[in-house]
Design a protein around this motif. Structure first.
Motif, PDB file in Angstrom:
ATOM      1  N   SER A   1       0.827  -1.219   0.000  1.00 44.08           N
ATOM      2  CA  SER A   1       0.000   0.000   0.000  1.00 44.08           C
ATOM      3  C   SER A   1       0.855   1.260   0.000  1.00 44.08           C
ATOM      4  CB  SER A   1      -0.961   0.007   1.190  1.00 44.08           C
ATOM      5  OG  SER A   1      -1.845  -1.082   1.108  1.00 44.08           O
ATOM      6  N   LEU A   2       1.912   1.230  -0.779  1.00 45.62           N
ATOM      7  CA  LEU A   2       2.789   2.392  -0.909  1.00 45.62           C
ATOM      8  C   LEU A   2       2.539   3.068  -2.249  1.00 45.62           C
ATOM      9  CD1 LEU A   2       6.154   0.797   0.263  1.00 45.62           C
ATOM     10  CD2 LEU A   2       4.705   2.343   1.565  1.00 45.62           C
ATOM     11  N   HIS A   3       2.535   4.383  -2.228  1.00 47.95           N
ATOM     12  CA  HIS A   3       2.510   5.126  -3.478  1.00 47.95           C
ATOM     13  C   HIS A   3       3.275   6.420  -3.269  1.00 47.95           C
ATOM     14  CE1 HIS A   3      -0.766   7.751  -2.036  1.00 47.95           C
ATOM     15  NE2 HIS A   3      -1.350   6.642  -1.608  1.00 47.95           N
TER      16      HIS A   3
ATOM     17  N   VAL B   1      10.885   7.035  -7.766  1.00 49.86           N
ATOM     18  CA  VAL B   1      10.204   7.282  -9.048  1.00 49.86           C
ATOM     19  C   VAL B   1      10.880   8.435  -9.786  1.00 49.86           C
ATOM     20  CG1 VAL B   1       8.043   8.068 -10.108  1.00 49.86           C
ATOM     21  CG2 VAL B   1       7.995   6.314  -8.324  1.00 49.86           C
ATOM     22  N   ILE B   2      11.172   9.531  -9.094  1.00 49.54           N
ATOM     23  CA  ILE B   2      11.868  10.660  -9.723  1.00 49.54           C
ATOM     24  C   ILE B   2      13.250  10.217 -10.188  1.00 49.54           C
ATOM     25  CG2 ILE B   2      12.906  12.929  -9.298  1.00 49.54           C
ATOM     26  CD1 ILE B   2      10.483  13.450  -7.393  1.00 49.54           C
ATOM     27  N   GLY B   3      13.958   9.472  -9.345  1.00 49.83           N
ATOM     28  CA  GLY B   3      15.270   8.947  -9.730  1.00 49.83           C
ATOM     29  C   GLY B   3      15.191   8.071 -10.966  1.00 49.83           C
ATOM     30  N   LEU B   4      14.150   7.245 -11.038  1.00 49.31           N
ATOM     31  CA  LEU B   4      13.968   6.376 -12.193  1.00 49.31           C
ATOM     32  C   LEU B   4      13.773   7.184 -13.470  1.00 49.31           C
ATOM     33  CD1 LEU B   4      13.564   3.552 -13.426  1.00 49.31           C
ATOM     34  CD2 LEU B   4      11.141   3.763 -12.833  1.00 49.31           C
TER      35      LEU B   4
ATOM     36  N   ILE C   1      17.320   0.929   0.081  1.00 43.69           N
ATOM     37  CA  ILE C   1      17.857   0.282   1.282  1.00 43.69           C
ATOM     38  C   ILE C   1      17.544   1.085   2.541  1.00 43.69           C
ATOM     39  CG2 ILE C   1      20.015  -0.353   2.457  1.00 43.69           C
ATOM     40  CD1 ILE C   1      21.095  -1.093  -0.386  1.00 43.69           C
ATOM     41  N   SER C   2      17.753   2.399   2.465  1.00 47.25           N
ATOM     42  CA  SER C   2      17.584   3.251   3.649  1.00 47.25           C
ATOM     43  C   SER C   2      16.134   3.673   3.907  1.00 47.25           C
ATOM     44  CB  SER C   2      18.435   4.511   3.500  1.00 47.25           C
ATOM     45  OG  SER C   2      17.888   5.367   2.508  1.00 47.25           O
ATOM     46  N   LYS C   3      15.294   3.599   2.864  1.00 47.72           N
ATOM     47  CA  LYS C   3      13.913   4.087   2.931  1.00 47.72           C
ATOM     48  C   LYS C   3      13.888   5.570   3.300  1.00 47.72           C
ATOM     49  CE  LYS C   3      12.151  -0.177   2.604  1.00 47.72           C
ATOM     50  NZ  LYS C   3      13.260  -0.876   2.031  1.00 47.72           N
TER      51      LYS C   3
ATOM     52  N   TRP D   1      10.092   8.185   0.160  1.00 50.94           N
ATOM     53  CA  TRP D   1      11.174   7.408  -0.442  1.00 50.94           C
ATOM     54  C   TRP D   1      10.721   6.770  -1.746  1.00 50.94           C
ATOM     55  CZ3 TRP D   1      11.373   1.995  -0.924  1.00 50.94           C
ATOM     56  CH2 TRP D   1      10.396   1.277  -0.240  1.00 50.94           C
ATOM     57  N   ILE D   2       9.447   6.425  -1.864  1.00 51.78           N
ATOM     58  CA  ILE D   2       8.936   5.886  -3.130  1.00 51.78           C
ATOM     59  C   ILE D   2       8.938   6.994  -4.179  1.00 51.78           C
ATOM     60  CG2 ILE D   2       6.902   4.934  -4.305  1.00 51.78           C
ATOM     61  CD1 ILE D   2       8.241   2.863  -2.600  1.00 51.78           C
TER      62      ILE D   2
END
Length: 125
Positions: free
Chosen positions: A62-64, A75-78, A117-119, A70-71
């Protein structure tokens, strides 16, 4: 099932970056092997399954991006990583710019891994 998909996701992430580490210099040097159909198609297959695994994991937990910083950072990093990789593979800019972009793409991938890893999107404390 969750653990299996998580391991698949991590494996696909490593295959994705290893593929880019190999293909980047070949693209910059305009090596003929880059015209091979497998080298043009396989990365898209790996990355598609990587993204599908990520979506499954986020859905299961249930993460968005709007409820988990961190998600959002991943997404921005991707998006940045994909843009940089595209510039390298499509040979945009001078040779020096391509090498700098290649290094930046690898650094952004490292950031994505560190956030996973760090969240923590800021990678501190």
């Amino acid at each position: 099932m969750y653990l299996m998909i998580k391991n698949l996701h991590m494996t696909l992430a490593m295959l994705s970056i290893l593929g880019f580490i190999i293909r980047g210099p070949l693209a910059i040097r305009q090596h003929a092997i880059m015209q091979q159909k497998l080298l043009r198609i396989l990365p898209h297959i790996v990355d598609t399954f990587l993204l599908l695994a990520a979506i499954y994991l986020a859905w299961t937990l249930s993460l968005h991006p709007f409820n988990s910083g961190w998600i959002l950072a991943k997404v921005i990093g991707l998006v940045v990583y994909i843009g940089l990789c595209t510039l390298v593979i499509k040979r945009r800019g001078s040779i020096m710019q391509q090498w700098l972009t290649y290094g930046a793409a690898i650094a952004v991938f490292g950031y994505i891994i560190a956030v996973a890893i760090s969240k923590n999107p800021w990678l501190v404390g």
